[in-house]
Scaffold this active site. Structure first.
Site, short mmCIF file in Angstrom:
data_model
loop_
_atom_site.label_atom_id
_atom_site.label_comp_id
_atom_site.label_asym_id
_atom_site.label_seq_id
_atom_site.Cartn_x
_atom_site.Cartn_y
_atom_site.Cartn_z
N ARG A 270 -38.62 28.74 -0.11
CA ARG A 270 -38.74 28.17 1.24
C ARG A 270 -39.80 28.94 2.03
O ARG A 270 -40.63 28.33 2.73
CB ARG A 270 -37.38 28.23 1.94
CG ARG A 270 -37.34 27.69 3.37
CD ARG A 270 -35.88 27.59 3.81
NE ARG A 270 -35.72 27.51 5.24
CZ ARG A 270 -35.76 26.37 5.94
NH1 ARG A 270 -36.00 25.23 5.32
NH2 ARG A 270 -35.56 26.36 7.23
N HIS A 293 -36.25 24.29 11.92
CA HIS A 293 -35.95 25.41 12.80
C HIS A 293 -35.65 24.90 14.21
O HIS A 293 -36.30 23.98 14.69
CB HIS A 293 -37.14 26.37 12.87
CG HIS A 293 -37.27 27.24 11.67
ND1 HIS A 293 -38.43 27.92 11.36
CD2 HIS A 293 -36.38 27.56 10.68
CE1 HIS A 293 -38.25 28.61 10.25
NE2 HIS A 293 -37.03 28.41 9.81
N TYR A 302 -44.30 33.20 10.02
CA TYR A 302 -45.19 32.87 8.91
C TYR A 302 -46.66 33.05 9.29
O TYR A 302 -47.50 33.20 8.41
CB TYR A 302 -44.92 31.45 8.42
CG TYR A 302 -43.52 31.30 7.88
CD1 TYR A 302 -43.16 31.89 6.68
CD2 TYR A 302 -42.55 30.59 8.58
CE1 TYR A 302 -41.87 31.79 6.19
CE2 TYR A 302 -41.26 30.49 8.10
CZ TYR A 302 -40.91 31.08 6.91
OH TYR A 302 -39.63 30.99 6.43
#
Length: 321
Positions: A270, A293, A302
């Site tokens: 993921r 999210h 990220y």
């Protein structure tokens, strides 16, 4: 789930509310149940079971400081030597108490939450672990120098291959993968519907390659398990649904072949999905929606991976790096 006989009725009502109304996952409810058991046992042993309305921040702080044994090291387990609970564990237990006292406040059992004056330890900033793109390309071919393919050509191999590709191409959680049904897949529109945390549905568009894999899987499943009528889309050769352990074992085995990362879990795929999207210019808000999210802050981690990559490039290539 743990026996709730020793919990106050309000705590039992709280756990039922989490499960039935808030739709928290069984794992989360079980964790909160354990936390509440430990907390009330501590109050009983150290403060003679004071009423809930009399619980103060100092009681909670003393529990966090002294009442938690944390995990025991393997070499000390037989000796009963405790090690301090991790910051992650303490913050999770604080979250359980914070939610419980909010519930008690709404019920009028307490006048104010003692958690308002309790602060937790700062978590160390950790970047998500991910597999690089070249390694992920090996999912379609055996690693160089090895004759054995990553997946066998029987139904078990086809299932394992699809598990890996769904986790990476769609970025879904392990629980979401296990929860997929045949009706979750819209082959004509190239998308799948997943049921995420809090029973929230989201639609994920996927590429033609993955859709071809899914169609192939349905054909192979009909051959291996004729007349399959199970609810779960993914099943084993014996017709039983794929379980969490099957997914973890598959991911671990395959990643051992393609990467040297020490952490080889379904969630790594993921992270890999999200990191590769961001590294290739995907809009962060779009990635947030794909991952399901609730907050953009959860997704922005990220972008840190991208920054770290740029730092490495700068350091390696710039004369003054």
């Amino acid at each position: 789930m743990l026996d709730q006989v020793h919990l106050p009725p309000l705590a039992q009502d709280f756990l039922a509310w989490l499960s039935l109304e808030k739709r928290y996952s069984p794992h989360t409810v079980q964790s909160y149940s354990l936390d509440l058991h430990q907390f009330f046992q501590y109050l009983q042993s150290q403060y003679d079971g004071i009423p809930l309305g009399s619980v103060k921040a100092s009681h909670i702080k003393s529990w966090l400081a002294l009442g938690l044994e944390g995990r025991k090291k393997a070499e000390d387990a037989r000796k009963g030597v405790p090690t301090p609970a991790s910051a992650v564990t303490i913050r999770r237990k604080m979250s359980a108490l914070r939610s419980f006292f909010k519930f008690a406040l709404r019920k009028g059992v307490v006048q104010q939450s003692p958690m308002a004056r309790v602060t937790g330890p700062k978590l160390p900033e950790r970047l998500p672990v991910f597999v690089d793109e070249m390694a992920m390309e090996k999912l379609t071919q055996p690693p160089a120098g090895e004759e054995l393919p990553l997946f066998s050509d029987d139904f078990a191999g086809v299932t394992q291959c699809l598990i890996m590709r769904l986790l990476y191409h769609a970025g879904i959680r392990r629980a979401e993968l296990i929860g997929l049904e045949d009706r979750s897949v819209d082959i004509s529109n190239g998308q799948i519907k997943v049921l995420g945390k809090g029973n929230k549905e989201r639609i994920i568009p996927v590429g033609t390659v993955l859709m071809k894999d899914i169609r192939n899987y349905f054909d192979k499943r009909e051959e291996a398990v004729p007349g399959y009528s199970g609810k779960a889309m993914l099943c084993l050769p014996n017709g039983k649904p794929v379980q969490a352990w099957d997914v973890y074992r598959t991911v671990r085995r395959v990643l051992e072949r393609v990467t040297t990362l020490k952490k080889r879990s379904p969630h790594v795929l993921r992270h890999t999905f999200a990191t590769h999207l961001v590294n290739n210019g995907a809009d962060i808000n779009a990635v947030k929606e794909l991952l399901g999210h609730a907050s953009l802050a959860s997704t922005q981690v990220y972008t840190h991976n991208t920054i770290e990559k740029l730092r490495r490039v700068h350091k390696q290539a710039h004369p003054r790096g």
